[in-house]
Write a protein that holds these residues in place. Structure first.
Motif, PDB file in Angstrom:
ATOM      1  N   VAL A  76     -55.803  52.381  18.213  1.00 34.38           N
ATOM      2  CA  VAL A  76     -54.680  53.819  18.332  1.00 34.38           C
ATOM      3  C   VAL A  76     -55.215  55.183  17.584  1.00 34.38           C
ATOM      4  O   VAL A  76     -55.090  55.798  18.201  1.00 34.38           O
ATOM      5  N   PHE A  77     -55.470  55.081  16.229  1.00 34.76           N
ATOM      6  CA  PHE A  77     -55.950  56.568  15.400  1.00 34.76           C
ATOM      7  C   PHE A  77     -57.536  56.805  15.407  1.00 34.76           C
ATOM      8  O   PHE A  77     -57.126  58.429  15.904  1.00 34.76           O
ATOM      9  N   ALA A  78     -58.225  56.513  16.331  1.00 30.61           N
ATOM     10  CA  ALA A  78     -59.606  56.782  15.912  1.00 30.61           C
ATOM     11  C   ALA A  78     -59.654  57.854  16.971  1.00 30.61           C
ATOM     12  O   ALA A  78     -60.491  58.804  16.750  1.00 30.61           O
ATOM     13  N   GLY A  79     -59.693  57.724  18.114  1.00 30.46           N
ATOM     14  CA  GLY A  79     -59.531  58.167  19.581  1.00 30.46           C
ATOM     15  C   GLY A  79     -58.029  59.462  18.690  1.00 30.46           C
ATOM     16  O   GLY A  79     -58.578  60.516  19.208  1.00 30.46           O
ATOM     17  N   LEU A  80     -57.589  59.360  18.692  1.00 29.47           N
ATOM     18  CA  LEU A  80     -56.473  60.304  18.556  1.00 29.47           C
ATOM     19  C   LEU A  80     -56.942  61.596  17.414  1.00 29.47           C
ATOM     20  O   LEU A  80     -57.001  62.449  17.493  1.00 29.47           O
ATOM     21  N   TRP A  81     -57.607  60.852  16.267  1.00 27.26           N
ATOM     22  CA  TRP A  81     -58.038  61.236  15.099  1.00 27.26           C
ATOM     23  C   TRP A  81     -59.312  63.137  15.377  1.00 27.26           C
ATOM     24  O   TRP A  81     -59.371  63.849  15.643  1.00 27.26           O
ATOM     25  N   VAL A  82     -59.902  62.353  16.579  1.00 31.78           N
ATOM     26  CA  VAL A  82     -61.528  62.029  17.225  1.00 31.78           C
ATOM     27  C   VAL A  82     -61.359  63.640  17.974  1.00 31.78           C
ATOM     28  O   VAL A  82     -61.458  65.145  17.953  1.00 31.78           O
ATOM     29  N   ALA A  83     -59.341  63.106  19.167  1.00 28.62           N
ATOM     30  CA  ALA A  83     -59.713  64.220  20.059  1.00 28.62           C
ATOM     31  C   ALA A  83     -59.252  65.929  19.360  1.00 28.62           C
ATOM     32  O   ALA A  83     -58.727  66.891  19.698  1.00 28.62           O
ATOM     33  N   ALA A  84     -57.777  65.232  18.201  1.00 26.70           N
ATOM     34  CA  ALA A  84     -57.259  66.515  17.349  1.00 26.70           C
ATOM     35  C   ALA A  84     -58.322  67.322  16.634  1.00 26.70           C
ATOM     36  O   ALA A  84     -58.527  68.679  16.269  1.00 26.70           O
ATOM     37  N   ALA A  85     -59.609  66.729  16.707  1.00 22.49           N
ATOM     38  CA  ALA A  85     -60.860  67.785  15.789  1.00 22.49           C
ATOM     39  C   ALA A  85     -61.048  68.471  16.773  1.00 22.49           C
ATOM     40  O   ALA A  85     -61.024  69.420  16.086  1.00 22.49           O
ATOM     41  N   VAL A  86     -62.165  68.218  18.255  1.00 23.30           N
ATOM     42  CA  VAL A  86     -62.149  68.667  18.999  1.00 23.30           C
ATOM     43  C   VAL A  86     -61.241  69.760  19.672  1.00 23.30           C
ATOM     44  O   VAL A  86     -61.681  70.655  19.355  1.00 23.30           O
ATOM     45  N   TRP A  87     -59.868  69.174  19.810  1.00 26.50           N
ATOM     46  CA  TRP A  87     -59.207  70.702  20.216  1.00 26.50           C
ATOM     47  C   TRP A  87     -59.085  71.711  18.827  1.00 26.50           C
ATOM     48  O   TRP A  87     -58.771  72.461  19.913  1.00 26.50           O
ATOM     49  N   ALA A  88     -58.767  70.961  17.931  1.00 23.28           N
ATOM     50  CA  ALA A  88     -58.858  72.209  17.098  1.00 23.28           C
ATOM     51  C   ALA A  88     -59.773  73.126  16.756  1.00 23.28           C
ATOM     52  O   ALA A  88     -60.212  74.328  16.225  1.00 23.28           O
ATOM     53  N   GLU A  89     -61.744  72.147  16.805  1.00 21.04           N
ATOM     54  CA  GLU A  89     -62.704  72.865  17.451  1.00 21.04           C
ATOM     55  C   GLU A  89     -62.486  74.532  18.233  1.00 21.04           C
ATOM     56  O   GLU A  89     -63.692  75.048  17.715  1.00 21.04           O
ATOM     57  N   ALA A  90     -62.131  73.935  19.409  1.00 20.66           N
ATOM     58  CA  ALA A  90     -62.227  74.507  20.399  1.00 20.66           C
ATOM     59  C   ALA A  90     -61.131  75.719  20.330  1.00 20.66           C
ATOM     60  O   ALA A  90     -62.217  76.424  20.711  1.00 20.66           O
ATOM     61  N   ARG A  91     -60.124  75.820  19.298  1.00 19.32           N
ATOM     62  CA  ARG A  91     -59.524  76.682  19.302  1.00 19.32           C
ATOM     63  C   ARG A  91     -59.663  77.826  18.312  1.00 19.32           C
ATOM     64  O   ARG A  91     -59.357  78.523  17.985  1.00 19.32           O
ATOM     65  N   GLY A  92     -60.629  77.450  17.432  1.00 17.27           N
ATOM     66  CA  GLY A  92     -61.387  77.641  15.766  1.00 17.27           C
ATOM     67  C   GLY A  92     -59.789  77.720  15.043  1.00 17.27           C
ATOM     68  O   GLY A  92     -59.379  78.711  14.335  1.00 17.27           O
ATOM     69  N   LEU A  93     -59.142  76.193  15.601  1.00 14.13           N
ATOM     70  CA  LEU A  93     -57.599  76.356  14.048  1.00 14.13           C
ATOM     71  C   LEU A  93     -58.865  75.622  12.819  1.00 14.13           C
ATOM     72  O   LEU A  93     -59.393  74.794  13.188  1.00 14.13           O
ATOM     73  N   GLY A  94     -57.367  76.515  11.881  1.00 17.76           N
ATOM     74  CA  GLY A  94     -57.817  75.481  10.884  1.00 17.76           C
ATOM     75  C   GLY A  94     -58.802  76.283   9.362  1.00 17.76           C
ATOM     76  O   GLY A  94     -58.678  77.479  10.201  1.00 17.76           O
ATOM     77  N   LEU A  95     -58.090  76.082   7.990  1.00 16.69           N
ATOM     78  CA  LEU A  95     -58.030  77.048   7.625  1.00 16.69           C
ATOM     79  C   LEU A  95     -59.769  76.820   7.293  1.00 16.69           C
ATOM     80  O   LEU A  95     -60.642  78.187   7.026  1.00 16.69           O
ATOM     81  N   LEU A  96     -60.796  75.859   7.576  1.00 13.97           N
ATOM     82  CA  LEU A  96     -61.869  76.138   7.568  1.00 13.97           C
ATOM     83  C   LEU A  96     -62.563  76.808   8.514  1.00 13.97           C
ATOM     84  O   LEU A  96     -63.651  77.330   7.798  1.00 13.97           O
ATOM     85  N   ASN A  97     -62.406  76.473   9.599  1.00 11.23           N
ATOM     86  CA  ASN A  97     -62.956  77.594  10.487  1.00 11.23           C
ATOM     87  C   ASN A  97     -62.633  78.871  10.447  1.00 11.23           C
ATOM     88  O   ASN A  97     -63.747  79.796  10.867  1.00 11.23           O
ATOM     89  N   ALA A  98     -61.392  79.493   9.617  1.00  8.17           N
ATOM     90  CA  ALA A  98     -60.693  80.603   9.810  1.00  8.17           C
ATOM     91  C   ALA A  98     -61.386  80.963   8.883  1.00  8.17           C
ATOM     92  O   ALA A  98     -61.887  82.633   9.495  1.00  8.17           O
ATOM     93  N   VAL A  99     -61.921  80.816   7.746  1.00  6.45           N
ATOM     94  CA  VAL A  99     -62.918  81.073   6.737  1.00  6.45           C
ATOM     95  C   VAL A  99     -64.319  81.582   6.479  1.00  6.45           C
ATOM     96  O   VAL A  99     -65.132  82.498   6.418  1.00  6.45           O
ATOM     97  N   GLY A 100     -64.886  80.995   8.459  1.00  2.00           N
ATOM     98  CA  GLY A 100     -65.986  80.968   8.506  1.00  2.00           C
ATOM     99  C   GLY A 100     -67.222  80.478   7.729  1.00  2.00           C
ATOM    100  O   GLY A 100     -68.309  81.804   7.297  1.00  2.00           O
ATOM    101  N   LEU A 101     -66.948  79.960   7.334  1.00  4.27           N
ATOM    102  CA  LEU A 101     -68.033  79.093   6.633  1.00  4.27           C
ATOM    103  C   LEU A 101     -69.354  78.651   6.989  1.00  4.27           C
ATOM    104  O   LEU A 101     -69.798  77.834   8.081  1.00  4.27           O
ATOM    105  N   PRO A 102     -70.587  78.481   6.669  1.00  3.72           N
ATOM    106  CA  PRO A 102     -72.056  77.712   6.864  1.00  3.72           C
ATOM    107  C   PRO A 102     -71.502  76.832   7.491  1.00  3.72           C
ATOM    108  O   PRO A 102     -70.497  75.620   6.417  1.00  3.72           O
ATOM    109  N   PRO A 103     -72.749  75.641   8.408  1.00  5.94           N
ATOM    110  CA  PRO A 103     -72.377  74.076   8.322  1.00  5.94           C
ATOM    111  C   PRO A 103     -72.017  73.129   7.093  1.00  5.94           C
ATOM    112  O   PRO A 103     -71.237  72.507   7.468  1.00  5.94           O
TER     113      PRO A 103
END
Length: 287
Positions: free
Chosen positions: A62-89
């Motif tokens: 039920v949840f693993a696929g939803l977690w991955v989808a949420a992470a991919v969706w946020a990454e593609a749009r640059g959403l989230g605190l960690l993406n907003a501050v522009g950190l190295p990998p």
């Protein structure tokens, strides 16, 4: 490119390897003599692992696929605190692990504070024979609630899917370790519990004495308990009594009994808030 499937396979292998290694270590050098016979230990192991397997299937399906989808969706749009501050990998991954571990601490503490959540969480604490298999003993309702809350958290933080798998792998390895019926030599304990949660530290959390139950909430890094003043030690951990007084009956220990526990009135809806009396025989220092 991170191979997510390979990470998930590694996670499963690490969990099984950790379980096997700690079961052997418990057999060779148990801290408590928890079982009178091998059959009793086997029954305890099967019950806890069956409940853990049920939860694992629900999360995987039920949840693993939803977690991955949420992470991919946020990454593609640059959403989230960690993406907003522009950190190295490397810093992004470190930030994700720290943020997820802080959330796990907060969620665990809420499970002790909120009456509705405690009804589910007490399944975990009702194990008076805590060993490595107790790391898998959580009510399915608690797993579903925590899994649902992961979705907005992943987006809000901007956690990548592989970072989530990395954290889960590291965290569960430590959770298995600190539930194990073993103990580190005192000098080693004093050093290791400055970094991660140790078996002795977590035994205090599983004590029947309420001020100890309401302490040591950290799952992986022990810094959160020190930072938020919930760290507690016991001078004589061998005197700790594990479990919950009102859940000792075997009816609460079967798989069906564990699933019914949140709906039973064996204990108050939430643990009472109590302040240790200076003359109480239980000793402990709160940081």
């Amino acid at each position: 490119m991170i191979d997510l499937a390979a990470l998930q396979t590694t996670q499963a292998v690490a969990a099984l390897a950790g379980l096997a290694a700690l079961l052997l270590l418990e057999s060779a050098h148990p801290f408590f003599e928890l079982f009178r016979a091998r059959r009793e230990r086997s029954r305890h192991l099967v019950r806890n692992l069956v409940l853990g397997a049920i939860n694992s299937v629900i999360v995987a399906v039920v949840f693993a696929g939803l977690w991955v989808a949420a992470a991919v969706w946020a990454e593609a749009r640059g959403l989230g605190l960690l993406n907003a501050v522009g950190l190295p990998p490397w810093a992004h991954a470190l930030g994700a692990v720290l943020a997820l571990d802080a959330w796990t601490y907060a969620w665990h503490r809420m499970n002790h504070r909120v009456p509705f959540l405690w009804r589910f969480h007490r399944v975990h604490h009702s194990d008076a024979q805590m060993d490595v298999t107790t790391a898998s003993r959580f009510h399915t309702g608690e797993i579903v609630l925590s899994s649902l809350l992961r979705l907005p958290l992943i987006v809000a933080l901007g956690v990548y899917a592989w970072e989530l798998v990395l954290y889960e792998t590291l965290m569960f390895a430590v959770v298995q370790f600190h539930h194990a019926n073993v103990a580190l030599p005192p000098r080693v304990e004093a050093v290791v519990n400055k970094v991660i949660v140790t078996p002795t530290m977590h035994k205090v959390h599983h004590s029947r004495w309420q001020p100890e139950t309401d302490s040591n909430y950290s799952a992986m890094l022990s810094v959160w308990d020190r930072l938020f003043r919930s760290f507690r030690q016991r001078e004589r951990p061998d005197e700790i009594r594990l479990g919950l007084d009102a859940c000792d009956d075997d009816a609460f220990q079967s798989v069906a009994g564990m699933l019914r526990t949140p709906f039973a009135h064996a204990t108050p809806p939430a643990p009472p808030r109590r302040t240790p009396h200076r003359n109480n025989p239980h000793t402990g220092d709160v940081a």
